[in-house]
Scaffold this active site. Sequence first.
Site, PDB file in Angstrom:
ATOM      1  N   ASP A   8     157.172 -18.166  25.198  1.00 15.60           N
ATOM      2  CA  ASP A   8     158.825 -17.154  25.257  1.00 15.60           C
ATOM      3  C   ASP A   8     159.964 -18.070  25.711  1.00 15.60           C
ATOM      4  OD1 ASP A   8     158.784 -18.554  28.283  1.00 15.60           O
ATOM      5  OD2 ASP A   8     159.116 -17.079  29.389  1.00 15.60           O
ATOM      6  N   CYS A  63     154.269 -20.142  29.065  1.00 18.47           N
ATOM      7  CA  CYS A  63     156.062 -19.902  29.357  1.00 18.47           C
ATOM      8  C   CYS A  63     157.087 -20.232  30.113  1.00 18.47           C
ATOM      9  CB  CYS A  63     155.856 -18.419  30.125  1.00 18.47           C
ATOM     10  SG  CYS A  63     155.456 -18.492  31.866  1.00 18.47           S
ATOM     11  N   THR A  65     156.378 -21.307  33.618  1.00 19.44           N
ATOM     12  CA  THR A  65     155.733 -22.295  34.761  1.00 19.44           C
ATOM     13  C   THR A  65     153.753 -21.753  33.898  1.00 19.44           C
ATOM     14  OG1 THR A  65     155.477 -20.353  35.828  1.00 19.44           O
ATOM     15  CG2 THR A  65     157.137 -21.926  36.503  1.00 19.44           C
ATOM     16  N   HIS A  96     132.210 -22.523  32.977  1.00 19.56           N
ATOM     17  CA  HIS A  96     132.571 -21.987  33.779  1.00 19.56           C
ATOM     18  C   HIS A  96     132.503 -20.618  33.732  1.00 19.56           C
ATOM     19  CE1 HIS A  96     131.305 -24.961  37.810  1.00 19.56           C
ATOM     20  NE2 HIS A  96     130.319 -24.957  35.951  1.00 19.56           N
ATOM     21  N   HIS A 131     126.925 -18.281  35.229  1.00 18.43           N
ATOM     22  CA  HIS A 131     128.344 -17.879  35.059  1.00 18.43           C
ATOM     23  C   HIS A 131     128.959 -16.609  34.672  1.00 18.43           C
ATOM     24  CE1 HIS A 131     128.951 -21.945  37.316  1.00 18.43           C
ATOM     25  NE2 HIS A 131     128.268 -22.569  36.243  1.00 18.43           N
TER      26      HIS A 131
END
Length: 142
Positions: A8, A63, A65, A96, A131
Site C-alpha cells: 500500500d 504496508c 507496519t 517451520h 511441522h
Amino acid sequence: MNIAIAADHGGYELKEALCRHYADLPLTDLGTYNCEPVDYPDMAQKMARAIATKTVDLGILICGTGVGISIAANRYKGIRAALIYSQEVARLAKEHNNANILVFGGRTMKADDVIKYIDTFLQASYEGGRHQRRLDKLEAME
C-alpha cells in the site's frame, strides 16, 4: 521461483527499494505504483489471488507496519503470511511454517534489514515432519 511484491502507500518506498535490489530475480510488481493512498486489503487480495492461482510461488507484502496487510492476507485460503522482523523469524517462517508470503513494515523497517530477512528466508528449506501436521490442521480450519 517466481516472486510477486505488493504494497500500500505506506510500503511504497520500501517496495521500490526491494524491486531495485532484486531486479535480477523474476519479480512481479503488483503495485501500488505511487504514494497515493490505497487500501491494504486490496493489495493483500491481489497477492492472495496470485498465490492461489500459482501465478507466483512467493509473495512479499508491505504496508506501514506490516500488521494490517498480514491480517488481510491470512484471511484467504492457502495463505500463510508471516510478519518478518528478524533473520531468525525469517528462517523459521520457512523451516517451520512454509510461509508463502513475507510481510514487512515500510514505516518500521529499513531496506537493508529487510533484504537480509528475505535472503535468509530464500536460503532456508521447509523441514516438513512434525511441522506438516500443524500446517494440515491450519488447512482443515479453512
